[in-house]
Structure formats: structure tokens, C-alpha cells
Design a protein around this motif. Structure first.
Motif, PDB file in Angstrom:
ATOM      1  N   GLN A 408       0.818  -1.212   0.000  1.00 48.10           N
ATOM      2  CA  GLN A 408       0.000   0.000   0.000  1.00 48.10           C
ATOM      3  C   GLN A 408       0.851   1.260   0.000  1.00 48.10           C
ATOM      4  O   GLN A 408       0.569   2.216  -0.734  1.00 48.10           O
ATOM      5  CB  GLN A 408      -0.930  -0.004   1.212  1.00 48.10           C
ATOM      6  CG  GLN A 408      -1.934   1.149   1.216  1.00 48.10           C
ATOM      7  CD  GLN A 408      -2.954   1.013   2.350  1.00 48.10           C
ATOM      8  OE1 GLN A 408      -2.965   0.034   3.074  1.00 48.10           O
ATOM      9  NE2 GLN A 408      -3.805   2.002   2.497  1.00 48.10           N
ATOM     10  N   ASP A 409       1.908   1.257   0.798  1.00 47.81           N
ATOM     11  CA  ASP A 409       2.797   2.417   0.828  1.00 47.81           C
ATOM     12  C   ASP A 409       3.545   2.579  -0.487  1.00 47.81           C
ATOM     13  O   ASP A 409       3.781   3.702  -0.960  1.00 47.81           O
ATOM     14  CB  ASP A 409       3.795   2.291   1.977  1.00 47.81           C
ATOM     15  CG  ASP A 409       3.137   2.421   3.345  1.00 47.81           C
ATOM     16  OD1 ASP A 409       2.011   2.945   3.396  1.00 47.81           O
ATOM     17  OD2 ASP A 409       3.736   1.992   4.349  1.00 47.81           O
ATOM     18  N   ARG A 412       1.236   4.154  -2.966  1.00 44.88           N
ATOM     19  CA  ARG A 412       1.068   5.580  -2.678  1.00 44.88           C
ATOM     20  C   ARG A 412       2.260   6.382  -3.193  1.00 44.88           C
ATOM     21  O   ARG A 412       2.093   7.456  -3.783  1.00 44.88           O
ATOM     22  CB  ARG A 412       0.898   5.795  -1.172  1.00 44.88           C
ATOM     23  CG  ARG A 412       0.786   7.265  -0.768  1.00 44.88           C
ATOM     24  CD  ARG A 412       0.613   7.415   0.737  1.00 44.88           C
ATOM     25  NE  ARG A 412       1.665   6.743   1.487  1.00 44.88           N
ATOM     26  CZ  ARG A 412       2.880   7.250   1.679  1.00 44.88           C
ATOM     27  NH1 ARG A 412       3.189   8.447   1.186  1.00 44.88           N
ATOM     28  NH2 ARG A 412       3.774   6.590   2.375  1.00 44.88           N
ATOM     29  N   GLU A 440      -3.992  10.448  -0.435  1.00 44.70           N
ATOM     30  CA  GLU A 440      -3.970   9.461   0.662  1.00 44.70           C
ATOM     31  C   GLU A 440      -5.367   8.961   0.979  1.00 44.70           C
ATOM     32  O   GLU A 440      -5.592   7.768   1.169  1.00 44.70           O
ATOM     33  CB  GLU A 440      -3.324  10.085   1.903  1.00 44.70           C
ATOM     34  CG  GLU A 440      -1.834  10.294   1.771  1.00 44.70           C
ATOM     35  CD  GLU A 440      -1.156  10.403   3.131  1.00 44.70           C
ATOM     36  OE1 GLU A 440      -1.755   9.934   4.133  1.00 44.70           O
ATOM     37  OE2 GLU A 440      -0.038  10.914   3.189  1.00 44.70           O
ATOM     38  N   SER A 444      -6.598   5.045   0.454  1.00 43.30           N
ATOM     39  CA  SER A 444      -6.895   4.248   1.652  1.00 43.30           C
ATOM     40  C   SER A 444      -8.384   3.897   1.768  1.00 43.30           C
ATOM     41  O   SER A 444      -8.774   3.129   2.637  1.00 43.30           O
ATOM     42  CB  SER A 444      -6.458   4.997   2.902  1.00 43.30           C
ATOM     43  OG  SER A 444      -7.147   6.232   3.024  1.00 43.30           O
TER      44      SER A 444
END
Length: 445
Positions: A408-409, A412, A440, A444
Motif C-alpha cells: 500500500q505504501d 502511494r 492518501e 486508503s
């Protein structure tokens, strides 16, 4: 103030004998003395123009058959006590430490604040209701000169009904150092909100203006219809930041046109993350030799959102420069449409026009349509365009994950890198932070 050339590139629409789609009547049209005749003429245009359909070229990719037009009601005075209030974060400065002036447009009225030193210089920054009383002659002279009611169904609708509006007038050679800020807050269900921004920057003047339209997520459907008219005078400079963060139930329509005169400069920044459906017409008319305009767009869609941005860069004079970059990311089953045109008029030699649209599709069911175009009627020009639609590249993701960064990071970081060219165009830290927070939130969700 001189009379300006009435130049426009029309997007065709059909006409009919009656407007049966909405429940509004002529009795609903505001009858305040200042703009009564203008609004009456706009109502006549509204009646003659049909709702757009997908056989209309500009609306081929945006279908309004689900628009519950007959359900929308006009906000009534005194009926807003139970509606959500404006979040405090929307009123914070996005450019600099404080505002030179701030206007909050609400369904039942407006709050206006302007630094006294600017008022003494002749700067007018006020809402339409006040302008109709205190600056009636100026308002009547400027309104409807750049965006006309006959430009489309929704342009006519907003022209007829917009009481919530902003008049910004900066006199000749006046420099407004502290940014001006306005917020249009549109809460409620099954309501029709209308807005009209009128910006006139005289020769040699300069100003930064930030406007945001927003609402909470609610059930049902709500509509916003807006107009933006901008004039940038000879040698004048305007930075205009426009943020759209409507709730997911909002049908959003706008007609916007900026006209830049000789050696004037416009830096126009768009950001769009909200609404159920948006159809936005944004025209940049360069009417004076040496005029320059830059258009920078950011959008991020998810769920079933549909955002359609229709841009035109119209070069009507020689030695003019336009530069457009729109970048968007898409998740879920959302869809974006960008269709752009660079038009170069006969005699507009030494034109330098550029447009690019880049899209990052993050889910298989998301879709991005990107349609650039050129119409060049002069022979000594430099015009380029480009469009891309792609998915997340696996190589940088693999590299980041191999360094221990979670999936996920890693995604991003790649998305933030994709948007970095747009962020570099934005000279305001607060606006960049707002966009980065939107990235963000979307990732998310």
C-alpha cells in the motif's frame, strides 16, 4: 474599462420550444432590481435550450439520463438551521499565512471580510447580493460578457438563478499581495445550488484568488450549476486556484472562461476530487498579443464517480502562449473524460500552444478517455499535444517492495510520483498539501 472583443468558440447545442426537464418556473427567477433584466433574458435562453444528450458532440461521453432534474428545489431562506455547517479546515488559508479577504457563500446568505487597506485602494471583493446594492453599475456592465447564457443549458440556468456569487475587481496597477479566498458551501439533499464568479483584473494589476466548492456526502441527489468569468487586463497577472470537493451525491455543471489581454498572464490551477458527476467547460481565450495562460489540472476519482473536463485554448492574437497539463488517477468503477482543443485563429502567428493529459488507471474497471485536438488556421506556429492512459508500473513497485516497503505504501509513493509534475506547478504549499491529502484518502478508501 474598454469594451472587449466578444470572441468565443462555440460548442453546439440543440434548441427546443420549452424546457420541461426541470420544475423551476419564471416566478422562481430572482427579481432583485440590479440584475432583473439580465436574469429574465437568461431565463428565456434556458427555455429555448434542451438538456444535452449523448448525440451532442460535447456530451458524447457524459450521459444525463439519470439526472433527477425535476426533484431539485431552490434553497429557501430560514430552512438551513439543521444543515451541516462549514468545516473549519475549509476556511483556513491555503496560500500564505492569512487572507487579504474571505467570502463564505452559504445557501441562506454570505459572510464577507476584506482587508481595509485593500478597500481603500479600490479593490472590490464582495458577494453578489452586496454588489447588486453597492456596485450595481459595475456588476451590470461586467456580468454575462465572457460567459453568456446562450452558451448552454446550464450556463443559462446559472445566469438566471445565481444569487450566490463573487465580484472581484482589482483597479489598474493595484497589487494585491495577500491572497483572496472564497468558499461555496452547498449542504442539503435535493437542492439546486447556483454560483457565479466574476473576476476583473485591470491593466497592470495582480492578485491571487482561491475558490473552493464543497459539501458533505449525503443521501439522495443535489445539483450545483456554476459560472466563472475572468478578465485579465493588459500586463496584468492573475493566479486562480479552483478546488472542487463536492459530496458524492452532487451533479456538478460549470461553464468557465478566462480572457487574457495583451501581455497579461493567467496561472489557472484546477483540483477535482468530489461529486457524483461533473461536466466542466473551461476556456482560455488569449485575445491580446503576448498574452500567456497556463492551465494545470489534478483529479482523482473512485467508486462510480464521473468527471468530464472539456478545455479549449483559443489563440486569437499573435505571439500568445498556452500551456495545459491535466493529470488524473482512477480507482473502482470510476470514469474520467478529458477532451481538449487548441485553436489558432487566422493571423495568430508565432503561437506556442501545448496540451497534455496523463491518466493512471489503478483498477481494471476504471476508465479514462483522453481526446486532444488541434485546429490551426495560421502557418507560423508551434503546437503540440499528447495523451496517455496507463496502469501502475510493476518495476518501481517491485523495487520499493524489495526494500521492505509494504504494497500500500509502495503504491502511494508511485502515485505521488505520478502527480509530482502537477505539484511542481503549484506555488502554494497549502494547496499541495490538500491535494496530497486527497491522494492518501482515495488510496486508503
Amino acid at each position: 474599462m474598454q469594451e472587449k472583443p466578444k470572441v468565443t468558440v462555440s460548442r453546439g447545442h440543440r434548441t427546443s420550444t420549452a424546457a420541461k426537464e426541470f420544475s423551476f418556473t419564471q416566478a422562481d427567477v430572482p427579481s432583485a432590481n440590479g440584475l432583473a433584466s439580465f436574469r429574465a433574458a437568461a431565463w428565456d435562453s434556458f427555455q429555448k435550450i434542451s438538456l444535452p444528450v449523448t448525440t451532442d458532440e460535447a456530451w458524447r461521453r457524459t450521459d444525463l439520463r439519470l439526472l433527477p432534474a425535476s426533484d431539485f428545489k431552490l434553497p429557501k431562506a430560514g430552512a438551513f438551521e439543521d444543515l451541516p455547517v462549514v468545516p473549519e479546515e475549509l476556511l483556513k488559508p491555503l496560500t500564505g499565512e492569512q487572507h487579504g479577504g474571505q467570502i463564505t457563500l452559504l445557501p441562506g446568505g454570505s459572510n464577507v471580510v476584506l482587508d481595509e487597506s485593500l478597500a481603500k485602494k479600490g479593490v472590490i471583493f464582495t458577494d453578489f447580493r452586496t454588489a447588486e446594492k453597492e456596485h450595481s453599475d459595475l456588476l451590470k456592465k461586467l456580468i454575462g460578457q465572457i460567459v453568456k447564457p446562450e452558451d448552454g443549458k446550464f450556463a443559462a440556468l446559472a445566469s438566471a438563478f445565481s444569487e450566490n456569487g463573487v465580484l472581484l475587481y482589482v483597479p489598474k496597477n493595484v497589487e494585491v499581495e495577500q491572497p483572496l479566498h472564497s468558499v461555496l458551501w452547498g449542504p442539503g439533499d435535493n437542492l439546486a445550488h447556483f454560483s457565479h464568479l466574476l473576476v476583473y483584473v485591470e491593466d497592470g494589476a495582480s492578485v491571487t484568488y482561491v475558490h473552493e466548492a464543497a459539501s458533505p456526502d449525503e443521501t439522495g441527489s443535489t445539483m450545483h450549476t456554476g459560472i466563472v468569468e475572468i478578465y485579465v487586463g493588459k500586463g496584468a497577472n492573475l493566479r486562480f486556484v479552483e478546488l472542487q470537493s463536492w459530496g458524492r451525491h452532487v451533479w456538478n455543471f460549470s461553464h468557465e472562461r478566462a480572457r487574457v489581454d495583451r501581455d497579461g498572464n493567467l496561472d489557472w490551477i484546477f483540483g477535482a476530487v468530489g461529486s457524483r458527476l461533473t461536466k466542466n467547460f473551461s476556456d482560455l481565450d488569449l485575445i491580446g498579443q503576448g498574452a500567456q495562460g497556463r492551465m494545470s489540472g489534478f483529479y482523482f476519482t473512485d467508486g462510480t464517480q464521473h468527471l468530464d473536463h472539456d478545455t479549449q485554448q483559443n489563440h486569437f492574437a499573435p505571439n500568445t502562449t498556452s500551456d495545459l497539463l491535466f493529470k488524473g488517477a482512477l480507482k473502482g468503477k470510476s470514469r474520467s473524460v478529458w477532451q481538449g482543443m487548441i485553436y489558432v485563429a487566422p493571423g495568430a502567428q508565432k503561437t506556442d500552444g501545448y496540451q497534455a493529459n496523463r491518466n493512471l488507471v489503478l483498477d481494471d474497471q476504471a476508465r479514462a478517455d483522453s481526446i486532444p485536438g488541434l485546429e490551426i488556421l495560421a502557418d507560423d506556429v508551434r503546437c503540440t499535444h499528447g495523451a496517455t492512459v496507463g496502469k501502475l508500473e510493476q518495476e518501481p513497485l517491485f523495487y520499493l517492495k524489495s526494500r521492505g516497503i509494504p504494497q500500500q505504501d509502495a503504491e502511494r509513493l508511485v502515485v505521488e510520483g505520478f502527480f509530482d509534475p502537477i505539484m511542481q506547478r503549484i506555488p502554494f504549499e497549502g494547496v499541495r498539501e490538500r491535494f496530497q491529502q486527497a491522494i492518501e484518502d482515495k488510496l486508503s478508501a
